[in-house]
Design a protein around this motif. Structure first.
Motif, short mmCIF file in Angstrom:
data_model
loop_
_atom_site.label_atom_id
_atom_site.label_comp_id
_atom_site.label_asym_id
_atom_site.label_seq_id
_atom_site.Cartn_x
_atom_site.Cartn_y
_atom_site.Cartn_z
N PRO A 125 0.82 -1.21 0.00
CA PRO A 125 0.00 0.00 0.00
C PRO A 125 0.86 1.27 0.00
O PRO A 125 1.96 1.29 0.55
N GLY A 126 0.32 2.30 -0.63
CA GLY A 126 1.01 3.57 -0.64
C GLY A 126 2.03 3.74 -1.73
O GLY A 126 2.63 4.81 -1.88
N GLU A 127 2.28 2.69 -2.52
CA GLU A 127 3.27 2.77 -3.59
C GLU A 127 2.59 3.01 -4.93
O GLU A 127 1.45 2.60 -5.15
N ASP A 128 3.32 3.64 -5.83
CA ASP A 128 2.83 3.85 -7.19
C ASP A 128 2.97 2.55 -7.97
O ASP A 128 4.08 2.07 -8.17
N PRO A 129 1.86 1.95 -8.41
CA PRO A 129 1.97 0.66 -9.10
C PRO A 129 2.39 0.79 -10.56
O PRO A 129 2.72 -0.22 -11.19
N ALA A 130 2.38 2.01 -11.14
CA ALA A 130 2.58 2.16 -12.58
C ALA A 130 3.90 1.57 -13.07
O ALA A 130 3.91 0.84 -14.08
N PRO A 131 5.06 1.85 -12.42
CA PRO A 131 6.30 1.25 -12.93
C PRO A 131 6.28 -0.27 -12.90
O PRO A 131 6.76 -0.93 -13.84
N VAL A 132 5.71 -0.85 -11.84
CA VAL A 132 5.64 -2.31 -11.74
C VAL A 132 4.70 -2.87 -12.80
O VAL A 132 4.96 -3.93 -13.38
N GLN A 133 3.61 -2.16 -13.06
CA GLN A 133 2.68 -2.61 -14.09
C GLN A 133 3.35 -2.65 -15.46
O GLN A 133 3.10 -3.56 -16.26
N LEU A 134 4.21 -1.68 -15.75
CA LEU A 134 4.92 -1.66 -17.03
C LEU A 134 5.90 -2.82 -17.13
O LEU A 134 6.00 -3.48 -18.17
N VAL A 139 7.15 -8.34 -19.19
CA VAL A 139 7.40 -9.77 -18.95
C VAL A 139 6.29 -10.61 -19.57
O VAL A 139 6.56 -11.67 -20.16
N HIS A 140 5.06 -10.17 -19.48
CA HIS A 140 3.95 -10.92 -20.06
C HIS A 140 4.08 -11.03 -21.57
O HIS A 140 3.76 -12.09 -22.16
N ARG A 141 4.55 -9.97 -22.22
CA ARG A 141 4.76 -10.06 -23.67
C ARG A 141 5.82 -11.10 -24.00
O ARG A 141 5.70 -11.85 -24.98
N ALA A 142 6.84 -11.17 -23.15
CA ALA A 142 7.89 -12.18 -23.37
C ALA A 142 7.33 -13.59 -23.17
O ALA A 142 7.68 -14.52 -23.92
N LEU A 462 10.14 1.33 -21.31
CA LEU A 462 10.84 1.24 -20.03
C LEU A 462 11.88 2.34 -19.92
O LEU A 462 12.01 2.99 -18.87
N ALA A 463 12.63 2.56 -21.00
CA ALA A 463 13.66 3.61 -20.99
C ALA A 463 13.02 4.98 -20.79
O ALA A 463 13.54 5.82 -20.05
N GLU A 464 11.90 5.20 -21.45
CA GLU A 464 11.22 6.49 -21.32
C GLU A 464 10.75 6.72 -19.88
O GLU A 464 10.90 7.82 -19.33
N LEU A 465 10.19 5.67 -19.27
CA LEU A 465 9.73 5.81 -17.89
C LEU A 465 10.90 6.03 -16.95
O LEU A 465 10.83 6.85 -16.02
#
Length: 506
Positions: A125-134, A139-142, A462-465
């Motif tokens: 809780p309290g963390e930004d999930p966006a980087p982990v979601q990316l 990984v899912h695409r792989a 990923l690089a952009e983020l």
């Protein structure tokens, strides 16, 4: 783990006696919120006990994955739980932590056997999930490219009702508590699930933690968390070195930074290479026989905590909570980005364009950089020149902590050549919460960011983020009045060579 508290402080008997008289240790054990101005998420206190039902759940899931051939764990994490999982797993090579959006490090993780891989997505809780979601989506695409069903290779650890639970689909979901935060979630599902799936005996971990917690609840002068907490509250600098417990010093440094670094106050935690580091300054180490034996009568300000990793995690959590009580701050609360006091160094936001280029390094800085500066060495000298008395240098490397590991070697040399205590961390891993902008202090810092281009064939988003994260942190630091120098490597190998030569010229 050995901690050298660089000051003239020593455990003050009157402070410890006052803590005993105020029943601080037992009140922490009872989750008494009145110990601090605000207890944002106090669930860490009882986590060793409330996490017991996870033991059977993790063991069953690990066996299920083993039968399916999934014995390699890739952890996409935020909020310090990756560091905690590494400490609990004793750096088990079966656990690969991705608490970064660095495309090269993500690509390295994907270069392994994907059919034998389970992805654990863990965001407390309290963390930004966006980087982990990316990272998860990458990984899912792989997985799909290898003909694998991502849902069959994914475990999601999240608080109830969060976006990750809603997006989990048919993936396995393990619910963690909603009253813990970041590094304080070390003994909850957020860190225990990835460590356990990688082979850690979670039952033994929690047994060690419960035993330590019982000893730390005693209102007794021999209680080590009271002595250590008193030291932490008084020390301006805490140098941390590992004694055979991989990851523990880094975790403790982040806990101290996030738990005590409030409103421009708090000790400066520095992870050092060992007793030869310049910050260590002739320590007088004290090595008690057991964790519960206490820290003893420490003649100087060097202490050693011993015991299983989980027991030491609990000790440092309780000691940090004690120190927060003495300092009058909230250990699990985060200051808003605009609450940090502005410094006096005239910081300004590094612009989008580079001030100049030195070989393979684009140099970005604020208005503090003198006109005519044309080399990395000159820029570093100018950055150090802005430091006032009592300031420190902090280096945030938004790079691959494996392939670009040589960057960390520069830390002790920067300390020797600048005369400033120097912290080094792999960002955003080293930055509690959403970044340094959420940390709040100490305020007297000069900041050097290291960023780099990624290979063209790596995931561009990923690089952009990653670059956006670095810019956002630089802007927030500059808004607090801190000078920020960003060195961007257009070629990482060549750029690190240029940086190393520049450090030698300081």
């Amino acid at each position: 783990m050995t901690a050298r508290l660089l000051s003239s402080v020593s455990p003050q008997a009157d402070v410890v006696e006052r803590l005993v008289g105020d029943a601080v240790a037992s009140r922490i054990a009872e989750c008494d919120p009145t110990l601090w101005p605000r207890a944002a998420r106090p669930g860490w206190v009882v986590a060793p006990r409330t996490s017991r039902p996870l033991v059977g759940q993790i063991e069953a899931l690990r066996e299920q994955l083993r039968v399916a051939g999934q014995v390699r764990v890739v952890l996409a994490a935020a909020g310090g739980v990756g560091v905690a999982a590494e400490a609990l797993s004793d750096a088990d090579p079966r656990l690969i932590v991705l608490d970064t959006t660095d495309p090269a490090q993500v690509a390295d993780a994907l270069a392994g056997d994907l059919a034998a891989t389970v992805l654990v997505v863990s965001v407390p809780p309290g963390e930004d999930p966006a980087p982990v979601q990316l990272v998860r989506d990458t990984v899912h695409r792989a997985f799909r490219a290898d003909g694998l069903d991502p849902d069959e290779h994914t475990v999601v650890v999240t608080a109830p009702g969060g976006p990750l639970q809603e997006q989990a689909g048919a993936a396995t979901v393990v619910l963690g508590p909603s009253d813990v935060d970041g590094l304080w979630a070390a003994l909850t599902a957020f860190a225990l699930v990835p460590a356990g799936l990688a082979g850690t005996d979670v039952g033994a971990v929690l047994a060690d933690a419960v035993a330590a917690r019982a000893a730390l609840a005693a209102d007794d002068p021999a209680n080590p968390c009271l002595t250590l907490g008193a030291l932490l509250a008084a020390a301006p600098v805490v140098a941390l070195a590992e004694d055979g417990a991989p990851g523990l010093a880094e975790w403790a440094a982040q806990l101290l930074g996030g738990g005590l670094g409030k409103d421009g106050r708090g000790p400066l935690p520095v992870v050092v290479e060992g007793p030869d580091a310049p910050e260590w300054a002739d320590p007088e180490s004290v090595r008690p026989g057991t964790l519960t034996a206490g820290l003893g009568e420490v003649p100087g300000a060097a202490v050693t905590t011993v015991g299983p990793p989980a027991a030491q995690l609990v000790l440092w959590q309780h000691a940090t909570a004690v120190a927060a009580h003495l300092m009058g701050v909230d250990p699990t609360d985060r200051p808003d980005s605009d609450r940090g006091p502005a410094g006096q160094n005239g910081g300004s936001t590094p612009g989008a364009g580079a001030h100049f280029t030195d070989g393979d390094v684009d140099v970005h800085a604020g208005a503090w950089l003198p006109t005519g500066t044309s080399t990395v060495a000159e820029a570093l000298r100018a950055l150090v020149g802005t430091a006032e008395a009592g300031a420190h240098l902090t280096v945030h490397a938004y790079l691959d902590r494996l392939d670009d590991a040589s960057a960390a070697v520069l830390r002790p040399e920067l300390t020797r050549r600048t005369g400033l205590p120097t912290t080094f961390g792999w960002a955003p891993r080293c930055l509690p919460g959403g970044g340094q902008r959420d940390k709040g202090g100490p305020a007297d810092a000069v900041v050097c960011q290291l960023t780099g281009d990624a290979e063209p064939d790596l995931p561009g988003e990923l690089a952009e983020l990653q670059q956006a994260q670095a810019r956002a942190d630089a802007e927030a630091l500059a808004e607090r009045g801190l000078p920020v120098l960003r060195l961007h490597f257009t070629d990482r190998v060549a750029g690190l060579v240029t940086l190393a030569r520049a450090v030698q010229q300081l």
